[in-house]
Design a protein around this motif. Structure first.
Motif, PDB file in Angstrom:
ATOM      1  N   LEU A   1       3.038  -4.002   4.242  1.00  0.00           N
ATOM      2  CA  LEU A   1       1.727  -4.635   4.118  1.00  0.00           C
ATOM      3  C   LEU A   1       0.926  -4.424   5.398  1.00  0.00           C
ATOM      4  O   LEU A   1      -0.261  -4.089   5.349  1.00  0.00           O
ATOM      5  CB  LEU A   1       1.898  -6.129   3.820  1.00  0.00           C
ATOM      6  CG  LEU A   1       0.640  -6.941   3.598  1.00  0.00           C
ATOM      7  CD1 LEU A   1      -0.157  -6.399   2.412  1.00  0.00           C
ATOM      8  CD2 LEU A   1       1.002  -8.407   3.369  1.00  0.00           C
TER       9      LEU A   1
ATOM     10  N   ASP B   1      -0.125  -0.727   5.650  1.00  0.00           N
ATOM     11  CA  ASP B   1      -1.142  -0.363   4.669  1.00  0.00           C
ATOM     12  C   ASP B   1      -2.481  -1.051   4.918  1.00  0.00           C
ATOM     13  O   ASP B   1      -3.525  -0.520   4.553  1.00  0.00           O
ATOM     14  CB  ASP B   1      -0.669  -0.709   3.258  1.00  0.00           C
ATOM     15  CG  ASP B   1       0.531   0.102   2.814  1.00  0.00           C
ATOM     16  OD1 ASP B   1       1.212  -0.337   1.872  1.00  0.00           O
ATOM     17  OD2 ASP B   1       0.787   1.169   3.411  1.00  0.00           O
ATOM     18  N   SER B   2      -2.472  -2.235   5.515  1.00  0.00           N
ATOM     19  CA  SER B   2      -3.685  -3.040   5.635  1.00  0.00           C
ATOM     20  C   SER B   2      -4.389  -2.948   6.978  1.00  0.00           C
ATOM     21  O   SER B   2      -5.621  -2.997   7.030  1.00  0.00           O
ATOM     22  CB  SER B   2      -3.354  -4.512   5.364  1.00  0.00           C
ATOM     23  OG  SER B   2      -2.754  -4.666   4.121  1.00  0.00           O
TER      24      SER B   2
ATOM     25  N   VAL C   1      -1.610 -15.637  -4.442  1.00  0.00           N
ATOM     26  CA  VAL C   1      -2.493 -14.477  -4.307  1.00  0.00           C
ATOM     27  C   VAL C   1      -3.090 -14.173  -5.672  1.00  0.00           C
ATOM     28  O   VAL C   1      -2.370 -13.916  -6.633  1.00  0.00           O
ATOM     29  CB  VAL C   1      -1.711 -13.261  -3.761  1.00  0.00           C
ATOM     30  CG1 VAL C   1      -2.597 -12.049  -3.669  1.00  0.00           C
ATOM     31  CG2 VAL C   1      -1.107 -13.593  -2.402  1.00  0.00           C
TER      32      VAL C   1
ATOM     33  N   SER D   1      -5.532 -11.770  -6.178  1.00  0.00           N
ATOM     34  CA  SER D   1      -5.868 -10.354  -6.327  1.00  0.00           C
ATOM     35  C   SER D   1      -4.663  -9.532  -5.876  1.00  0.00           C
ATOM     36  O   SER D   1      -3.712  -9.386  -6.608  1.00  0.00           O
ATOM     37  CB  SER D   1      -7.133 -10.012  -5.543  1.00  0.00           C
ATOM     38  OG  SER D   1      -6.996 -10.418  -4.197  1.00  0.00           O
ATOM     39  N   SER D   2      -4.687  -9.032  -4.655  1.00  0.00           N
ATOM     40  CA  SER D   2      -3.551  -8.290  -4.121  1.00  0.00           C
ATOM     41  C   SER D   2      -3.183  -8.870  -2.760  1.00  0.00           C
ATOM     42  O   SER D   2      -4.029  -9.474  -2.102  1.00  0.00           O
ATOM     43  CB  SER D   2      -3.907  -6.803  -3.970  1.00  0.00           C
ATOM     44  OG  SER D   2      -4.808  -6.630  -2.892  1.00  0.00           O
ATOM     45  N   PRO D   3      -1.949  -8.675  -2.326  1.00  0.00           N
ATOM     46  CA  PRO D   3      -1.579  -9.151  -0.988  1.00  0.00           C
ATOM     47  C   PRO D   3      -2.479  -8.550   0.099  1.00  0.00           C
ATOM     48  O   PRO D   3      -2.857  -9.233   1.039  1.00  0.00           O
ATOM     49  CB  PRO D   3      -0.130  -8.699  -0.832  1.00  0.00           C
ATOM     50  CG  PRO D   3       0.390  -8.623  -2.229  1.00  0.00           C
ATOM     51  CD  PRO D   3      -0.787  -8.152  -3.054  1.00  0.00           C
ATOM     52  N   THR D   4      -2.858  -7.291  -0.070  1.00  0.00           N
ATOM     53  CA  THR D   4      -3.722  -6.641   0.915  1.00  0.00           C
ATOM     54  C   THR D   4      -5.081  -7.328   0.965  1.00  0.00           C
ATOM     55  O   THR D   4      -5.599  -7.622   2.052  1.00  0.00           O
ATOM     56  CB  THR D   4      -3.891  -5.143   0.587  1.00  0.00           C
ATOM     57  OG1 THR D   4      -2.597  -4.529   0.648  1.00  0.00           O
ATOM     58  CG2 THR D   4      -4.814  -4.458   1.563  1.00  0.00           C
ATOM     59  N   ALA D   5      -5.677  -7.594  -0.191  1.00  0.00           N
ATOM     60  CA  ALA D   5      -6.986  -8.252  -0.227  1.00  0.00           C
ATOM     61  C   ALA D   5      -6.915  -9.650   0.377  1.00  0.00           C
ATOM     62  O   ALA D   5      -7.803 -10.057   1.136  1.00  0.00           O
ATOM     63  CB  ALA D   5      -7.494  -8.312  -1.664  1.00  0.00           C
ATOM     64  N   TYR D   6      -5.858 -10.385   0.061  1.00  0.00           N
ATOM     65  CA  TYR D   6      -5.673 -11.723   0.612  1.00  0.00           C
ATOM     66  C   TYR D   6      -5.591 -11.654   2.134  1.00  0.00           C
ATOM     67  O   TYR D   6      -6.244 -12.402   2.853  1.00  0.00           O
ATOM     68  CB  TYR D   6      -4.402 -12.354   0.039  1.00  0.00           C
ATOM     69  CG  TYR D   6      -4.116 -13.729   0.567  1.00  0.00           C
ATOM     70  CD1 TYR D   6      -3.397 -13.914   1.739  1.00  0.00           C
ATOM     71  CD2 TYR D   6      -4.575 -14.860  -0.102  1.00  0.00           C
ATOM     72  CE1 TYR D   6      -3.133 -15.166   2.231  1.00  0.00           C
ATOM     73  CE2 TYR D   6      -4.316 -16.128   0.390  1.00  0.00           C
ATOM     74  CZ  TYR D   6      -3.594 -16.272   1.545  1.00  0.00           C
ATOM     75  OH  TYR D   6      -3.346 -17.528   2.040  1.00  0.00           O
TER      76      TYR D   6
END
Length: 165
Positions: free
Chosen positions: A12, A15-16, A56, A58-63
Motif C-alpha cells: 500500500l 503503491d500510494s 473503507v 472505496s479502496s485502501p489507496t483512496a482512503y
C-alpha cells in the motif's frame, strides 16, 4: 518483473506514496511535508485496522490518500483541528463539541511536554529539527519518535474516554 512484497502495508505504501508526493508537490508542499503527512495517515490506517474500526468504502489507496491529504492540510494550518484518528467516512458532526472537549481533556492528560510538542508541530508549524532544538532532543529523528510517542499517549487517553469509539 519486480517482486511484490507479501506485506499489504508495504505494498500500500509503495503503491500510494508516489501519487501523494506528486499531489503535495503540485499543491506547493515539500517532499518532507508529504512524508510526514503520509506517515501520520499510515499510522491512522494501521491503528484503525488493528482495532477493527477500518471501514473503507472505496479502496485502501483512496482512503489513505484522503487521510494523508487531511493530515497535510492540517499540518499547514488550512483546516480546523482534527483528531489523529479522524475518519472522513465516519464523521457525522453529531456531538462535535463534546468530542472536541474530550479531545482537549485527553491532550491535557497526556502531559504538558506532549501538549507543547504537538502544538509546536501542528499549530506553530515548526520543523522537526526546530522541535529537536527547542525540546533538547538529539536530532530530527529523536523529535519524530517523541512526537509519535505523544500521539500514542493521546490516542490511549482518547481510547479510555471512548470519545471517538
Amino acid at each position: 518483473m519486480t517482486t511484490q512484497t507479501q506485506d499489504p502495508i508495504i505494498n500500500l505504501y509503495r503503491d500510494s506514496f508516489p501519487d501523494f508526493a506528486r499531489m503535495i508537490r503540485r499543491m506547493g508542499g515539500s517532499l518532507d511535508e508529504a512524508k510526514d503527512a503520509f506517515h501520520d495517515a499510515l499510522l491512522i490506517y494501521m491503528e484503525k485496522e488493528r482495532a477493527g474500526r477500518l471501514h473503507v468504502h472505496s479502496s485502501p489507496t483512496a482512503y489513505l490518500l484522503g487521510t494523508a491529504k487531511i493530515c497535510w492540510l492540517h499540518a499547514r494550518g488550512k483546516t480546523t483541528a482534527l483528531p489523529e484518528s479522524f475518519d472522513p467516512a465516519e464523521d457525522t458532526g453529531d456531538g462535535a463539541d463534546e468530542r472536541e472537549q474530550s479531545l482537549l481533556e485527553s491532550l491535557v492528560r497526556s502531559g504538558r511536554k506532549c501538549m507543547e510538542l504537538l502544538k509546536a508541530f501542528y499549530y506553530d508549524h515548526c520543523s522537526m529539527q526546530d522541535i529537536a532544538a527547542r525540546f533538547g532532543f538529539n536530532g530530527r529523528r529523536s523529535a519524530t519518535v517523541q512526537k509519535y510517542k505523544c500521539l500514542e499517549k493521546v490516542r490511549e487517553e482518547i481510547t479510555k474516554t471512548k470519545a471517538y469509539a
